[in-house]
Motif scaffolding. Sequence first.
Motif, PDB file in Angstrom:
ATOM      1  N   GLY A 298      11.046 -24.809 -25.490  1.00 36.79           N
ATOM      2  CA  GLY A 298      11.749 -24.784 -26.770  1.00 36.79           C
ATOM      3  C   GLY A 298      13.178 -24.314 -26.735  1.00 36.79           C
ATOM      4  O   GLY A 298      13.818 -24.192 -27.783  1.00 36.79           O
ATOM      5  N   GLY A 299      13.690 -24.011 -25.562  1.00 36.36           N
ATOM      6  CA  GLY A 299      15.076 -23.579 -25.429  1.00 36.36           C
ATOM      7  C   GLY A 299      15.221 -22.068 -25.315  1.00 36.36           C
ATOM      8  O   GLY A 299      14.371 -21.301 -25.773  1.00 36.36           O
ATOM      9  N   TRP A 300      16.315 -21.644 -24.688  1.00 38.31           N
ATOM     10  CA  TRP A 300      16.639 -20.224 -24.549  1.00 38.31           C
ATOM     11  C   TRP A 300      17.345 -19.737 -25.811  1.00 38.31           C
ATOM     12  O   TRP A 300      18.094 -20.478 -26.440  1.00 38.31           O
ATOM     13  CB  TRP A 300      17.580 -20.003 -23.366  1.00 38.31           C
ATOM     14  CG  TRP A 300      17.034 -20.372 -22.033  1.00 38.31           C
ATOM     15  CD1 TRP A 300      17.266 -21.533 -21.342  1.00 38.31           C
ATOM     16  CD2 TRP A 300      16.189 -19.578 -21.193  1.00 38.31           C
ATOM     17  NE1 TRP A 300      16.613 -21.508 -20.137  1.00 38.31           N
ATOM     18  CE2 TRP A 300      15.935 -20.322 -20.006  1.00 38.31           C
ATOM     19  CE3 TRP A 300      15.607 -18.316 -21.322  1.00 38.31           C
ATOM     20  CZ2 TRP A 300      15.149 -19.844 -18.972  1.00 38.31           C
ATOM     21  CZ3 TRP A 300      14.814 -17.834 -20.286  1.00 38.31           C
ATOM     22  CH2 TRP A 300      14.596 -18.585 -19.125  1.00 38.31           C
ATOM     23  N   PHE A 301      17.136 -18.476 -26.177  1.00 40.12           N
ATOM     24  CA  PHE A 301      17.956 -17.885 -27.217  1.00 40.12           C
ATOM     25  C   PHE A 301      19.395 -17.785 -26.700  1.00 40.12           C
ATOM     26  O   PHE A 301      19.629 -17.698 -25.492  1.00 40.12           O
ATOM     27  CB  PHE A 301      17.418 -16.513 -27.611  1.00 40.12           C
ATOM     28  CG  PHE A 301      16.138 -16.583 -28.404  1.00 40.12           C
ATOM     29  CD1 PHE A 301      16.097 -17.249 -29.618  1.00 40.12           C
ATOM     30  CD2 PHE A 301      14.973 -15.991 -27.934  1.00 40.12           C
ATOM     31  CE1 PHE A 301      14.927 -17.322 -30.353  1.00 40.12           C
ATOM     32  CE2 PHE A 301      13.801 -16.061 -28.655  1.00 40.12           C
ATOM     33  CZ  PHE A 301      13.770 -16.737 -29.870  1.00 40.12           C
ATOM     34  N   PRO A 302      20.390 -17.799 -27.598  1.00 37.50           N
ATOM     35  CA  PRO A 302      21.794 -17.930 -27.169  1.00 37.50           C
ATOM     36  C   PRO A 302      22.256 -16.924 -26.123  1.00 37.50           C
ATOM     37  O   PRO A 302      23.088 -17.245 -25.271  1.00 37.50           O
ATOM     38  CB  PRO A 302      22.564 -17.760 -28.484  1.00 37.50           C
ATOM     39  CG  PRO A 302      21.631 -18.267 -29.525  1.00 37.50           C
ATOM     40  CD  PRO A 302      20.261 -17.831 -29.068  1.00 37.50           C
ATOM     41  N   VAL A 303      21.752 -15.692 -26.174  1.00 37.38           N
ATOM     42  CA  VAL A 303      22.247 -14.686 -25.240  1.00 37.38           C
ATOM     43  C   VAL A 303      21.801 -14.958 -23.806  1.00 37.38           C
ATOM     44  O   VAL A 303      22.448 -14.507 -22.851  1.00 37.38           O
ATOM     45  CB  VAL A 303      21.795 -13.278 -25.687  1.00 37.38           C
ATOM     46  CG1 VAL A 303      20.326 -13.037 -25.364  1.00 37.38           C
ATOM     47  CG2 VAL A 303      22.669 -12.197 -25.068  1.00 37.38           C
ATOM     48  N   ALA A 304      20.697 -15.701 -23.623  1.00 35.52           N
ATOM     49  CA  ALA A 304      20.144 -15.903 -22.282  1.00 35.52           C
ATOM     50  C   ALA A 304      21.103 -16.638 -21.344  1.00 35.52           C
ATOM     51  O   ALA A 304      21.363 -16.162 -20.228  1.00 35.52           O
ATOM     52  CB  ALA A 304      18.793 -16.616 -22.373  1.00 35.52           C
ATOM     53  N   PRO A 305      21.637 -17.800 -21.734  1.00 39.30           N
ATOM     54  CA  PRO A 305      22.605 -18.432 -20.826  1.00 39.30           C
ATOM     55  C   PRO A 305      23.887 -17.642 -20.663  1.00 39.30           C
ATOM     56  O   PRO A 305      24.557 -17.761 -19.630  1.00 39.30           O
ATOM     57  CB  PRO A 305      22.861 -19.799 -21.480  1.00 39.30           C
ATOM     58  CG  PRO A 305      22.438 -19.655 -22.889  1.00 39.30           C
ATOM     59  CD  PRO A 305      21.321 -18.660 -22.884  1.00 39.30           C
ATOM     60  N   GLN A 306      24.240 -16.837 -21.664  1.00 42.75           N
ATOM     61  CA  GLN A 306      25.434 -16.005 -21.512  1.00 42.75           C
ATOM     62  C   GLN A 306      25.268 -15.033 -20.350  1.00 42.75           C
ATOM     63  O   GLN A 306      26.232 -14.730 -19.642  1.00 42.75           O
ATOM     64  CB  GLN A 306      25.716 -15.246 -22.804  1.00 42.75           C
ATOM     65  CG  GLN A 306      26.194 -16.119 -23.948  1.00 42.75           C
ATOM     66  CD  GLN A 306      26.473 -15.319 -25.202  1.00 42.75           C
ATOM     67  OE1 GLN A 306      25.562 -14.982 -25.960  1.00 42.75           O
ATOM     68  NE2 GLN A 306      27.725 -15.013 -25.427  1.00 42.75           N
ATOM     69  N   TYR A 307      24.054 -14.549 -20.164  1.00 48.67           N
ATOM     70  CA  TYR A 307      23.789 -13.642 -19.055  1.00 48.67           C
ATOM     71  C   TYR A 307      23.424 -14.382 -17.772  1.00 48.67           C
ATOM     72  O   TYR A 307      23.798 -13.967 -16.680  1.00 48.67           O
ATOM     73  CB  TYR A 307      22.654 -12.679 -19.418  1.00 48.67           C
ATOM     74  CG  TYR A 307      23.109 -11.440 -20.145  1.00 48.67           C
ATOM     75  CD1 TYR A 307      23.961 -10.527 -19.547  1.00 48.67           C
ATOM     76  CD2 TYR A 307      22.687 -11.175 -21.451  1.00 48.67           C
ATOM     77  CE1 TYR A 307      24.373  -9.381 -20.214  1.00 48.67           C
ATOM     78  CE2 TYR A 307      23.092 -10.029 -22.123  1.00 48.67           C
ATOM     79  CZ  TYR A 307      23.934  -9.144 -21.506  1.00 48.67           C
ATOM     80  OH  TYR A 307      24.348  -8.007 -22.162  1.00 48.67           O
TER      81      TYR A 307
END
Length: 463
Positions: free
Chosen positions: A153-162
């Motif tokens: 279902g996709g990563w929450f926005p902070v996940a790819p930022q980290y």
Amino acid sequence: MHPEDRENTAGGLTRRRFLQAGVAGLTGLALSSVSGWLKQAAAQLPPGSYNPQLQLSFPVEPGASLRILRWSQFVSTDQPEYERMAQQFTRRTGVPVRLEYEAWPDVQPKAAAAANVGAGPDIVLGFFDEPHLWPDKLVPVTDLAEYLGRKYGGWFPVAPQYGYSNQVGQWIGVPIGAPGSCLNYRMSWVKEAGFDPDPASFPKTTDEFLRLCRALKTRGHPTGFALGKAVGDANSWCHWLLWTFGAHAVAPDSKTITLNAPETVNALEYGRQLFETMIPGVAGWLDPNNNRAFLAGEVALTNNGISIYFAAKNDFPEIAGDMNHAVYPQGSAGRPTELHLFSQAYVFKYTKYPNAAKEFLRFTMEDPQYPRWINAMLGYVSHPLRAFTNLAVWRSDPKAVPFRDAVARMLPHSYQGTPGPKSARALSEFVIVDMVADALTGRRSVREAILAAESRLKRIYEA
């Protein structure tokens, strides 16, 4: 068929076939093989965003073995369940797994030593943007991260930022989740102070919150917030304090230091008033201290993960029945500005078994392994993937609900900038925590504390 073997069933997509096919041809697949809770979660997601039969596997190297360094547990069911997952992985793949645990502040120094000498654990479960301290020494995990995001279902926005490194143009970390930080409070004492203890009625603004804390202190029930080198508790609340008044340490360009601003002054002046409601000794508190103080009845309110409630349910049922949780109040920023103890796993390039390492991380992040771990911990770790929003723990105990969306609500500690080597260094040196501690305890004036922190940040970001 045992449910643990689901990811190897019909469809039989290999890694190559997955990467060739992509998601477009895999949407609309039947949910017949997936457990009930995930069906319910999928119903809350956009059509086609959860793909239960999407599969990926990494061919394990012959003779592979893994050594894994991770943070030590704060709830007693964490390590046993994680070790059970590792044992399952060994039975399925034949790969022996050696788990090593370190106290939270000691994980990064151990990982740094391994990065410097080129030997040590194959996988590290660390915190925040640790991987960005040595991105060129890590195995890219883009294929794994993209697969998990597409399937769940996709990563929450902070996940790819980290997890994603702009420096190398790849994902270098696999987000594991975050021990969420919420306000833990004694309901009877909040009511005694003249406030409604229902989480829905808990103070929503910083002004209301300060009034509550003052009322508690007047009635002999002080608050307590860590101001020592507490990786989780101090970082969480000190960054919230800064951000909720509209302040931030760095601009969106990740270069310009913006700490010396009226908003920072406002945050620290508010913090000084809040400090007056605290129990003596918080300047030296590390992560375990507020747990002990709360369970001993020494403080009425603190910020923490669900670990206090977990311990209370097991050993102090009277306290468990009298405590509850609420999200942080909002200041002039007018929106959630939370930081939680974000954890991600990374793999060093010196490992002889990169495929085995990625296969282990894939296995532990999949259904049903990951949900079992989270449920066993009473939601101590909040999930980074949207499909896990309806886990049993979030539906079975209302007192756990405030922790559910911790990752969804959080900002990266580099805010307004992007996580990277410089923000990682600033966090590891506790620049923001030290500034707040200096100002609140009176070691420095507010102005002096800001200037000292600004100087430290400029040395880091301009190096």
